[in-house]
Design a protein around this motif. Sequence first.
Motif, PDB file in Angstrom:
ATOM      1  N   GLY A 102       3.345   0.732   4.708  1.00 44.24           N
ATOM      2  CA  GLY A 102       2.592   0.132   3.620  1.00 44.24           C
ATOM      3  C   GLY A 102       3.440  -0.367   2.478  1.00 44.24           C
ATOM      4  N   PHE A 111      -5.809   3.122   7.502  1.00 42.93           N
ATOM      5  CA  PHE A 111      -4.751   3.564   6.595  1.00 42.93           C
ATOM      6  C   PHE A 111      -4.415   5.018   6.914  1.00 42.93           C
ATOM      7  N   ALA A 162      -0.252   1.403   7.174  1.00 41.19           N
ATOM      8  CA  ALA A 162      -1.484   0.652   7.341  1.00 41.19           C
ATOM      9  C   ALA A 162      -1.467  -0.051   8.687  1.00 41.19           C
ATOM     10  N   ASP A 205       0.881  -1.169   0.000  1.00 37.48           N
ATOM     11  CA  ASP A 205       0.000   0.000   0.000  1.00 37.48           C
ATOM     12  C   ASP A 205       0.919   1.220   0.000  1.00 37.48           C
TER      13      ASP A 205
END
Length: 238
Positions: free
Chosen positions: A204, A232, A122, A111
């Motif tokens: 992430g 997030f 995250a 991410d």
Amino acid sequence: MLRINPNAEVQLREIADGQYCAIVDDVLENAESLVEFAVRQAHRFEWWSVPPGPRLIAPDNALQDLKRLVRSKLSRHFPILRTGLSLRACLANVTVPPEQLSHLQRLCHVDESEKPNMRYFAGLIYLFRNPDLGGTAFYRWKKPEVMARAEQLHEIDPAACERYLETSLEIFRKPPQYMTESNDLAELLSVVPARFNRLVFYDGSSPHTGHITHPELLSDDLSRGRLTLNFFTTALAR
């Protein structure tokens, strides 16, 4: 409203190569109430492709305590600034059996923020009591170029992405399963076991996925399934 346990302590766990994640046990004062809320609101959960199951977006006004935890405690251990921090979250339940997973859902992922001066982090809070439903696994890429190309193709033509993965990776010549071990795409580095009311927070950009070794335990019943609060955070790098 999420209520953070004021006595909860942050522990760091090394992943590899200077990477680490933060773990906070007994993080919520009202974890049981959050599960009960999810069960009552089951009809409002909507289907999303990632994670492989339905989820319910959490309103911003319920996340203030969690945002303060990230800003005041977690940010000390990661290269992010406390100011300008944004946070979004959802309740999520993994329900898809292995044979119905998409090709990308069978792989670990990252991410990352699209803005070069921003960092993307995250986290999740486990809201189930059976640890056999699976924790979180972290990996190191063996073939990062394959994953980058697959994601590019997926944006243009998902079918082309699947054909590319089938010809590029040996794992797609085997029966479908959740990724739980090293393969020709990535090396398994570390697994954080699931524990009720445990928070895991990580960069992430570290390849990761749910470590689901017993998919037969997955359930649509939110009181028995792999229910998590996923969140997030985007923040300025320091």
